[in-house]
Scaffold this motif. Sequence first.
Motif, PDB file in Angstrom:
ATOM      1  N   LEU A   7       2.383  -7.549   3.894  1.00 23.03           N
ATOM      2  CA  LEU A   7       3.281  -6.596   3.023  1.00 23.03           C
ATOM      3  C   LEU A   7       4.386  -6.452   3.926  1.00 23.03           C
ATOM      4  O   LEU A   7       5.361  -6.042   3.225  1.00 23.03           O
ATOM      5  CB  LEU A   7       2.320  -5.398   2.968  1.00 23.03           C
ATOM      6  N   ALA A   8       4.377  -6.780   5.082  1.00 21.54           N
ATOM      7  CA  ALA A   8       5.746  -6.444   5.886  1.00 21.54           C
ATOM      8  C   ALA A   8       6.814  -7.286   5.388  1.00 21.54           C
ATOM      9  O   ALA A   8       7.932  -6.921   5.642  1.00 21.54           O
ATOM     10  CB  ALA A   8       5.514  -6.739   7.324  1.00 21.54           C
ATOM     11  N   TRP A   9       6.526  -8.511   4.749  1.00 17.99           N
ATOM     12  CA  TRP A   9       7.530  -9.276   4.355  1.00 17.99           C
ATOM     13  C   TRP A   9       7.648  -9.276   2.756  1.00 17.99           C
ATOM     14  O   TRP A   9       8.449  -9.971   2.238  1.00 17.99           O
ATOM     15  CB  TRP A   9       7.138 -10.665   4.734  1.00 17.99           C
ATOM     16  N   GLU A  10       6.896  -8.270   2.217  1.00 19.30           N
ATOM     17  CA  GLU A  10       7.269  -8.394   0.638  1.00 19.30           C
ATOM     18  C   GLU A  10       8.350  -7.514   0.232  1.00 19.30           C
ATOM     19  O   GLU A  10       8.876  -6.763   1.147  1.00 19.30           O
ATOM     20  CB  GLU A  10       5.864  -7.630  -0.007  1.00 19.30           C
ATOM     21  N   ARG A  11       8.686  -7.503  -1.158  1.00 24.88           N
ATOM     22  CA  ARG A  11       9.854  -6.532  -1.535  1.00 24.88           C
ATOM     23  C   ARG A  11       9.562  -5.291  -1.820  1.00 24.88           C
ATOM     24  O   ARG A  11       8.174  -5.004  -1.735  1.00 24.88           O
ATOM     25  CB  ARG A  11      10.315  -7.266  -3.065  1.00 24.88           C
ATOM     26  N   LEU A  12      10.321  -4.292  -1.570  1.00 19.45           N
ATOM     27  CA  LEU A  12       9.988  -2.970  -1.644  1.00 19.45           C
ATOM     28  C   LEU A  12       9.154  -2.678  -3.065  1.00 19.45           C
ATOM     29  O   LEU A  12       8.334  -1.670  -2.818  1.00 19.45           O
ATOM     30  CB  LEU A  12      11.247  -2.080  -1.547  1.00 19.45           C
ATOM     31  N   ALA A  13       9.389  -3.175  -4.027  1.00 20.88           N
ATOM     32  CA  ALA A  13       8.832  -2.683  -5.397  1.00 20.88           C
ATOM     33  C   ALA A  13       7.120  -2.969  -5.278  1.00 20.88           C
ATOM     34  O   ALA A  13       6.382  -2.313  -5.643  1.00 20.88           O
ATOM     35  CB  ALA A  13       9.478  -3.331  -6.386  1.00 20.88           C
ATOM     36  N   LEU A  14       6.958  -4.446  -4.709  1.00 23.03           N
ATOM     37  CA  LEU A  14       5.461  -4.627  -4.357  1.00 23.03           C
ATOM     38  C   LEU A  14       4.929  -3.793  -3.418  1.00 23.03           C
ATOM     39  O   LEU A  14       3.750  -3.013  -3.429  1.00 23.03           O
ATOM     40  CB  LEU A  14       5.164  -5.979  -3.981  1.00 23.03           C
ATOM     41  N   VAL A  61       1.856   3.433  -2.932  1.00 24.43           N
ATOM     42  CA  VAL A  61       2.084   4.834  -3.662  1.00 24.43           C
ATOM     43  C   VAL A  61       0.865   5.140  -4.305  1.00 24.43           C
ATOM     44  O   VAL A  61       0.417   6.540  -4.138  1.00 24.43           O
ATOM     45  CB  VAL A  61       3.076   4.787  -4.682  1.00 24.43           C
ATOM     46  N   PRO A  62      -0.158   4.629  -5.135  1.00 23.55           N
ATOM     47  CA  PRO A  62      -1.255   5.149  -5.650  1.00 23.55           C
ATOM     48  C   PRO A  62      -2.009   5.707  -4.641  1.00 23.55           C
ATOM     49  O   PRO A  62      -2.842   6.689  -4.780  1.00 23.55           O
ATOM     50  CB  PRO A  62      -1.939   3.912  -6.435  1.00 23.55           C
ATOM     51  N   PRO A  63      -2.784   5.018  -3.583  1.00 27.62           N
ATOM     52  CA  PRO A  63      -3.590   5.732  -2.520  1.00 27.62           C
ATOM     53  C   PRO A  63      -2.889   6.951  -2.007  1.00 27.62           C
ATOM     54  O   PRO A  63      -3.524   7.605  -1.823  1.00 27.62           O
ATOM     55  CB  PRO A  63      -3.655   4.563  -1.449  1.00 27.62           C
ATOM     56  N   LEU A  64      -1.666   6.921  -1.516  1.00 28.30           N
ATOM     57  CA  LEU A  64      -0.799   8.284  -1.303  1.00 28.30           C
ATOM     58  C   LEU A  64      -0.959   9.370  -2.348  1.00 28.30           C
ATOM     59  O   LEU A  64      -1.225  10.418  -1.982  1.00 28.30           O
ATOM     60  CB  LEU A  64       0.659   8.212  -0.728  1.00 28.30           C
ATOM     61  N   CYS A  65      -0.792   8.968  -3.555  1.00 31.72           N
ATOM     62  CA  CYS A  65      -1.212  10.108  -4.729  1.00 31.72           C
ATOM     63  C   CYS A  65      -2.568  10.398  -4.818  1.00 31.72           C
ATOM     64  O   CYS A  65      -2.747  11.715  -4.786  1.00 31.72           O
ATOM     65  CB  CYS A  65      -0.589   9.583  -5.929  1.00 31.72           C
ATOM     66  N   LEU A  66      -3.258   9.564  -4.361  1.00 28.41           N
ATOM     67  CA  LEU A  66      -4.840  10.099  -4.384  1.00 28.41           C
ATOM     68  C   LEU A  66      -5.232  11.039  -3.048  1.00 28.41           C
ATOM     69  O   LEU A  66      -5.816  11.962  -3.086  1.00 28.41           O
ATOM     70  CB  LEU A  66      -5.867   8.797  -4.341  1.00 28.41           C
ATOM     71  N   LEU A  67      -4.579  10.714  -2.069  1.00 31.37           N
ATOM     72  CA  LEU A  67      -4.942  11.518  -0.775  1.00 31.37           C
ATOM     73  C   LEU A  67      -4.199  12.821  -1.160  1.00 31.37           C
ATOM     74  O   LEU A  67      -4.632  14.057  -0.810  1.00 31.37           O
ATOM     75  CB  LEU A  67      -4.094  11.017   0.379  1.00 31.37           C
ATOM     76  N   VAL A  68      -3.026  12.943  -1.750  1.00 34.03           N
ATOM     77  CA  VAL A  68      -2.484  14.272  -2.176  1.00 34.03           C
ATOM     78  C   VAL A  68      -3.278  15.126  -3.058  1.00 34.03           C
ATOM     79  O   VAL A  68      -3.638  16.091  -2.933  1.00 34.03           O
ATOM     80  CB  VAL A  68      -1.216  14.208  -2.737  1.00 34.03           C
ATOM     81  N   LEU A  69      -3.852  14.641  -4.011  1.00 35.84           N
ATOM     82  CA  LEU A  69      -5.011  15.144  -5.076  1.00 35.84           C
ATOM     83  C   LEU A  69      -6.056  15.383  -4.442  1.00 35.84           C
ATOM     84  O   LEU A  69      -6.659  16.549  -4.882  1.00 35.84           O
ATOM     85  CB  LEU A  69      -5.065  14.004  -6.098  1.00 35.84           C
ATOM     86  N   ILE A  70      -6.611  14.531  -3.477  1.00 33.09           N
ATOM     87  CA  ILE A  70      -8.026  15.225  -2.982  1.00 33.09           C
ATOM     88  C   ILE A  70      -7.628  16.285  -2.008  1.00 33.09           C
ATOM     89  O   ILE A  70      -8.650  17.246  -1.867  1.00 33.09           O
ATOM     90  CB  ILE A  70      -8.358  13.789  -2.003  1.00 33.09           C
ATOM     91  N   SER A  71      -6.630  16.225  -1.461  1.00 36.66           N
ATOM     92  CA  SER A  71      -6.423  17.516  -0.696  1.00 36.66           C
ATOM     93  C   SER A  71      -6.199  18.761  -1.545  1.00 36.66           C
ATOM     94  O   SER A  71      -6.660  19.882  -0.955  1.00 36.66           O
ATOM     95  CB  SER A  71      -5.142  17.289   0.274  1.00 36.66           C
ATOM     96  N   LEU A  72      -5.593  18.727  -2.456  1.00 36.32           N
ATOM     97  CA  LEU A  72      -5.413  19.849  -3.255  1.00 36.32           C
ATOM     98  C   LEU A  72      -6.652  20.207  -3.901  1.00 36.32           C
ATOM     99  O   LEU A  72      -7.039  21.473  -4.165  1.00 36.32           O
ATOM    100  CB  LEU A  72      -4.515  19.415  -4.648  1.00 36.32           C
ATOM    101  N   MET A  73      -7.675  19.368  -4.146  1.00 34.70           N
ATOM    102  CA  MET A  73      -8.973  19.496  -4.739  1.00 34.70           C
ATOM    103  C   MET A  73      -9.715  20.210  -3.815  1.00 34.70           C
ATOM    104  O   MET A  73     -10.618  21.357  -3.947  1.00 34.70           O
ATOM    105  CB  MET A  73      -9.743  18.555  -5.178  1.00 34.70           C
ATOM    106  N   ALA A  74      -9.547  19.778  -2.261  1.00 33.10           N
ATOM    107  CA  ALA A  74     -10.411  20.466  -1.391  1.00 33.10           C
ATOM    108  C   ALA A  74      -9.724  21.790  -0.952  1.00 33.10           C
ATOM    109  O   ALA A  74     -10.485  22.638  -0.668  1.00 33.10           O
ATOM    110  CB  ALA A  74     -10.089  19.680  -0.056  1.00 33.10           C
ATOM    111  N   TYR A  75      -8.537  22.077  -1.094  1.00 30.80           N
ATOM    112  CA  TYR A  75      -7.851  23.559  -1.035  1.00 30.80           C
ATOM    113  C   TYR A  75      -8.541  24.329  -2.094  1.00 30.80           C
ATOM    114  O   TYR A  75      -9.013  25.320  -1.819  1.00 30.80           O
ATOM    115  CB  TYR A  75      -6.500  23.240  -0.898  1.00 30.80           C
ATOM    116  N   GLU A  76      -8.464  23.913  -3.268  1.00 30.87           N
ATOM    117  CA  GLU A  76      -9.129  24.677  -4.438  1.00 30.87           C
ATOM    118  C   GLU A  76     -10.477  24.956  -4.153  1.00 30.87           C
ATOM    119  O   GLU A  76     -11.075  26.161  -4.317  1.00 30.87           O
ATOM    120  CB  GLU A  76      -9.007  24.079  -5.708  1.00 30.87           C
TER     121      GLU A  76
END
Length: 115
Positions: free
Chosen positions: A61-68, A74-89
């Motif tokens: 991944l260090a040699w791949e293009r930014l889009a890839l 990005v999807p795992p990072l979004c999941l982490l944000v959603l999980i932290s919001l659910m834990a807070y709630e």
Amino acid sequence: MEHGQQHPVSLYLKIWGLLFVLSACSYLVDYFHVQGALRWTLIMTFMLYKAALIVSIFMHLAWERLALACAILVPPLCLLVLISLMAYEADYIHTARGTYFTAPAVETGGQAQRP
């Protein structure tokens, strides 16, 4: 990097050695009986470093293009944000239930008792 170019074996051996050192550090956290938030912070830090090394070097991944890279990261990072919001709630709901759904104390002879 040019298409079809191979990486030197020494790079992979260095990363393998670094993964070994990080795993040993993670083991030493348990060996020295580190407790509490420090234990989990150290274990999670070592785990994230190891995952980043594996993804960047062994999955190339260090040699791949930014889009890839964004499509993979990005999807795992979004999941982490959603999980932290659910834990807070969930913590808020747990606190609210303890506040509003407990049985009131009943006065009996100067002592408060729960029914």
